[in-house]
Motif scaffolding. Structure first.
Motif, PDB file in Angstrom:
ATOM      1  N   HIS A  57       0.838  -1.209   0.000  1.00 21.08           N
ATOM      2  CA  HIS A  57       0.000   0.000   0.000  1.00 21.08           C
ATOM      3  C   HIS A  57       0.872   1.258   0.000  1.00 21.08           C
TER       4      HIS A  57
ATOM      5  N   ASP B 171       1.692   2.924   3.449  1.00 21.98           N
ATOM      6  CA  ASP B 171       0.931   4.129   3.123  1.00 21.98           C
ATOM      7  C   ASP B 171       1.877   5.298   2.816  1.00 21.98           C
TER       8      ASP B 171
ATOM      9  N   HIS C 187      -5.929  -0.649   6.268  1.00 18.12           N
ATOM     10  CA  HIS C 187      -5.814  -0.144   7.653  1.00 18.12           C
ATOM     11  C   HIS C 187      -6.551  -1.002   8.690  1.00 18.12           C
TER      12      HIS C 187
HETATM   13 ZN   LIG Z   1      -3.514   4.937   1.566  1.00 21.92          ZN
END
Ligand SMILES: [Zn+2]
Length: 315
Positions: free
Chosen positions: A10, A277, A219
């Protein structure tokens, strides 16, 4: 044990540092509440930076989950116009601007696919959007990007893009993804208006309707992580990445390290993938955080670091 395969499942990439910094500044992380020591990345989100970070952290592949937030772009277009027109733009009622936004989204997705052709360690997932491309239009977009540009999956962000994961305007897109074997990564977590657009429970209807479609709840539910176990137990096609939440443990609304590790255990360690992320958090720090988790064996951590992503996302 040999060094495990590492895959970052991600990341986000941007065409320029200005664009990446703008995306970070425009995206408020509010859901976890207070946490003193979150290790945010200083990087701007460019391709060169992430390639260097991958090399440094010994990460073999990174999945770029392209996120196009039409509303952010709408605001920029509105700023450049006189007040009477700006209002129509902000309301999504300016036909010319809406057409431009659709073109922008397609161009952003095509750019990400081109980056992946130039740099095969980057895996492109493209941005879909129930508002910009509802129904069959969305399905046609995804099919074209997969068949002609090399897209390997789809990214959705309900709260930022303004729709629910269960929105039936997404059904044709989900159907194409299931047909072509493209996984869907959906942001999961609360939204500020409390509509539940991307809370884990909002994924239930699509998980049930498309049992052969792999859906990743990014998440692990974020600040609504307590709903994750129920979804994991009900739907074997639900998978998870632990980005962001792993950096916000011991915050007001996040789990403790122990509770996060226990949740990973409870839903099945083989269903959970590491993600950074990036450019919000750093790749090497994410690896460290996975290694620091209690309760999990070295083999289970090795799976989370990369082997699970290889299998779940078909890399
Ligand atoms: Zn993201």
């Amino acid at each position: 044990m040999a060094e495990p395969l590492k895959i970052d499942s991600h990341i986000h990439i941007y065409q320029t540092a200005e664009e990446g910094i703008g995306a970070k500044e425009g995206y408020e992380i509010w859901e976890y509440g207070a946490q003193e020591e979150v290790a945010l990345s200083r990087l701007a989100g460019t391709v060169d930076e992430v390639l260097a970070a991958m090399e440094e952290a010994d990460i073999a592949k990174a999945v770029a989950v392209n996120l196009f937030i039409a509303d952010e772009q709408r605001k920029k277009y509105a700023e450049a116009l006189p007040p009477d027109q700006a209002e129509a733009v902000r309301a999504g009622a300016h036909a010319e601007v809406e057409a431009r936004l659709r073109d922008d989204c397609v161009a952003f997705n095509r750019w990400a696919c081109q980056v992946a052709r130039d740099h095969p360690t980057i895996v492109p997932f493209v941005s879909a959007d129930a508002n910009l491309f509802p129904g069959e239009e969305g399905a046609a977009q995804v099919r074209d990007l997969a068949e002609n540009a090399g897209a390997r999956g789809v990214k959705l962000h309900g709260p930022a893009q303004g729709f629910s994961m269960g929105d039936e305007r997404l059904w044709p897109t989900y159907a194409v993804c299931q047909e072509l074997g493209l996984p869907v990564v959906g942001h999961s977590g609360p939204d500020q208006e409390g509509k539940g657009l991307a809370e884990p429970r909002a994924f239930g209807a699509v998980l049930a309707a498309f049992p052969k479609l792999s859906i990743v709840l990014a998440h692990m539910g974020g600040a609504t992580w307590q709903q994750v176990k129920e979804i994991a137990d009900s739907y074997p096609n639900a998978f998870f990445d632990c980005c962001e939440i792993i950096e916000w443990t011991h915050s007001d609304n996040g789990p403790s390290d122990e509770a996060l590790a226990q949740l990973i255990r409870d839903i099945g360690t083989e269903r959970v993938m590491m993600g950074s992320d990036y450019p919000w958090y750093d790749l090497d720090h994410t690896v460290e955080r996975v290694m620091e988790l209690p309760l999990l064996s070295p083999e289970e951590k090795a799976g989370i670091l990369g082997a699970n992503a290889e299998r779940i996302l078909g890399l």
